[in-house]
Design a protein around this motif. Sequence first.
Motif, PDB file in Angstrom:
ATOM      1  N   VAL A 136       0.818  -1.219   0.000  1.00  0.00           N
ATOM      2  CA  VAL A 136       0.000   0.000   0.000  1.00  0.00           C
ATOM      3  C   VAL A 136       0.853   1.272   0.000  1.00  0.00           C
ATOM      4  O   VAL A 136       0.572   2.196  -0.777  1.00  0.00           O
ATOM      5  CB  VAL A 136      -1.012  -0.035   1.171  1.00  0.00           C
ATOM      6  N   PRO A 137       1.939   1.378   0.814  1.00  0.00           N
ATOM      7  CA  PRO A 137       2.721   2.625   0.770  1.00  0.00           C
ATOM      8  C   PRO A 137       3.300   2.922  -0.617  1.00  0.00           C
ATOM      9  O   PRO A 137       3.188   4.039  -1.115  1.00  0.00           O
ATOM     10  CB  PRO A 137       3.844   2.382   1.794  1.00  0.00           C
ATOM     11  N   GLN A 138       3.896   1.909  -1.257  1.00  0.00           N
ATOM     12  CA  GLN A 138       4.489   2.111  -2.592  1.00  0.00           C
ATOM     13  C   GLN A 138       3.412   2.425  -3.623  1.00  0.00           C
ATOM     14  O   GLN A 138       3.582   3.258  -4.500  1.00  0.00           O
ATOM     15  CB  GLN A 138       5.217   0.829  -3.030  1.00  0.00           C
ATOM     16  N   SER A 139       2.314   1.720  -3.501  1.00  0.00           N
ATOM     17  CA  SER A 139       1.232   1.891  -4.447  1.00  0.00           C
ATOM     18  C   SER A 139       0.611   3.282  -4.295  1.00  0.00           C
ATOM     19  O   SER A 139       0.304   3.952  -5.293  1.00  0.00           O
ATOM     20  CB  SER A 139       0.212   0.779  -4.177  1.00  0.00           C
ATOM     21  N   ALA A 140       0.457   3.743  -3.054  1.00  0.00           N
ATOM     22  CA  ALA A 140      -0.109   5.078  -2.816  1.00  0.00           C
ATOM     23  C   ALA A 140       0.812   6.156  -3.393  1.00  0.00           C
ATOM     24  O   ALA A 140       0.356   7.129  -3.991  1.00  0.00           O
ATOM     25  CB  ALA A 140      -0.311   5.297  -1.316  1.00  0.00           C
ATOM     26  N   GLU A 141       2.116   5.962  -3.236  1.00  0.00           N
ATOM     27  CA  GLU A 141       3.081   6.914  -3.798  1.00  0.00           C
ATOM     28  C   GLU A 141       2.954   6.977  -5.328  1.00  0.00           C
ATOM     29  O   GLU A 141       2.980   8.043  -5.936  1.00  0.00           O
ATOM     30  CB  GLU A 141       4.492   6.449  -3.397  1.00  0.00           C
ATOM     31  N   PHE A 142       2.785   5.810  -5.925  1.00  0.00           N
ATOM     32  CA  PHE A 142       2.626   5.699  -7.382  1.00  0.00           C
ATOM     33  C   PHE A 142       1.346   6.430  -7.827  1.00  0.00           C
ATOM     34  O   PHE A 142       1.358   7.207  -8.791  1.00  0.00           O
ATOM     35  CB  PHE A 142       2.560   4.199  -7.725  1.00  0.00           C
ATOM     36  N   PHE A 143       0.253   6.222  -7.097  1.00  0.00           N
ATOM     37  CA  PHE A 143      -1.017   6.878  -7.454  1.00  0.00           C
ATOM     38  C   PHE A 143      -0.912   8.397  -7.266  1.00  0.00           C
ATOM     39  O   PHE A 143      -1.464   9.165  -8.048  1.00  0.00           O
ATOM     40  CB  PHE A 143      -2.165   6.339  -6.600  1.00  0.00           C
ATOM     41  N   GLU A 144      -0.195   8.803  -6.215  1.00  0.00           N
ATOM     42  CA  GLU A 144      -0.034  10.234  -5.958  1.00  0.00           C
ATOM     43  C   GLU A 144       0.737  10.886  -7.107  1.00  0.00           C
ATOM     44  O   GLU A 144       0.389  11.951  -7.590  1.00  0.00           O
ATOM     45  CB  GLU A 144       0.717  10.429  -4.624  1.00  0.00           C
ATOM     46  N   GLN A 145       1.769  10.179  -7.548  1.00  0.00           N
ATOM     47  CA  GLN A 145       2.567  10.669  -8.670  1.00  0.00           C
ATOM     48  C   GLN A 145       1.690  10.816  -9.923  1.00  0.00           C
ATOM     49  O   GLN A 145       1.914  11.680 -10.758  1.00  0.00           O
ATOM     50  CB  GLN A 145       3.679   9.636  -8.916  1.00  0.00           C
ATOM     51  N   HIS A 146       0.673   9.961 -10.018  1.00  0.00           N
ATOM     52  CA  HIS A 146      -0.228  10.013 -11.172  1.00  0.00           C
ATOM     53  C   HIS A 146      -1.470  10.862 -10.898  1.00  0.00           C
ATOM     54  O   HIS A 146      -2.483  10.717 -11.564  1.00  0.00           O
ATOM     55  CB  HIS A 146      -0.616   8.594 -11.603  1.00  0.00           C
ATOM     56  N   GLY A 147      -1.349  11.725  -9.873  1.00  0.00           N
ATOM     57  CA  GLY A 147      -2.355  12.778  -9.707  1.00  0.00           C
ATOM     58  C   GLY A 147      -3.545  12.451  -8.827  1.00  0.00           C
ATOM     59  O   GLY A 147      -4.513  13.225  -8.801  1.00  0.00           O
ATOM     60  N   LEU A 148      -3.523  11.329  -8.104  1.00  0.00           N
ATOM     61  CA  LEU A 148      -4.684  10.996  -7.272  1.00  0.00           C
ATOM     62  C   LEU A 148      -4.831  12.020  -6.140  1.00  0.00           C
ATOM     63  O   LEU A 148      -3.866  12.338  -5.451  1.00  0.00           O
ATOM     64  CB  LEU A 148      -4.546   9.576  -6.701  1.00  0.00           C
TER      65      LEU A 148
END
Length: 366
Positions: A136-148
Amino acid sequence: MTAPAQTTARAGPVLYPLPAEKPAFEEVAPGVLRLNTALPFRGLKQVNLWLLEDGDGWTMVDCGFGSGEVREHLSVVWDVALRGRPITRLIGTHFHPDHMGNCAWICNRWGLAPYMTTPEWMAAQLAARDLFTDDVPQSAEFFEQHGLAPDLLETYRSEFLLYSDFVQLPKSFHSIVDGEMLRIGSAEWQVIVGRGHSPALAGLYCAERRVYISGDQVLPKITSNISVVHWEPLADPLHQFLDSLRIVRSRVADDVLVLPSHKEPFCGLHKRLDELEEHHETRLELLRSVLRRKGTSSAAECMNALFGFELDGHQVFFAMGEALAHLNHLMGSGEAELYSDGAGKARYRWTGETASTGELHDDEVP
Ligand SMILES: [Zn+2]
């Protein structure tokens, strides 16, 4: 006196009730039983497991969501459905928690190790260690980078049901591969591997009995989630999925009974394959129009265009993954490219043909 320990454990998920009019198990083809089991996921609500008569015993396909309630339900159903015969083989179609949840419990109960493809077994092992889809931490960072947006990121972080909380795996497995023939009872079942929804989902096809257990590769009414996850940000799982649908079409006859993991068994496989291809083409066309109109877009903006309803934590994961999958597919066809906006955010830029504006006349040229 010490302060009472704070409760940090999250409440267990609530299972959706199974429809009262549906039997807990039913014979859907000679020697093939369907078990209907409950799920806590808003979009799905139930998952089908299968029991195939296999000589003096039964082969079971999939394990259901891992909760005490589901295990109790299975015990009650087995008491009647198995007619006193043991489960002698367990096959897992793919690693997702609604399919693998009770794997260790079933294996312990019957002295088994599951038959799965190696990529699915490996994926299960990683997810059970909070890696891959469940980091979840890595995935959340990835989504944040993609504008979530921050509120949706928080929804995802706080509501996502971790694999490790609901899936227990046995220590070992038996590997199966695409094209392998499994003798179940008196018939041969062919393993048909599909990609895109999960790494190497095992479907089972019995040409002689005209039955195809499709797993989540081919579903009626709903479409399988196709997601990019942070581990492979440039992956094109939609290409894999569409390719797998073509493989299913070429290897499985149209006049079969399809036994999907969710919803009802159905006939008309090839028509359903047409519909699934059209569905994804429509989604791609929608994103083409967004990118063409705006020039650039983040994956989160595309997610909003694809899913115009309120999303829970699990749906955020699926919806972001799905938006990224369709955008990456447009990159594969040369219609989009990924770039960084300079502030650390990833965006997609339209590189396909611009829409025809009709014929320009001299007096309209600015
Ligand atoms: Zn699945």
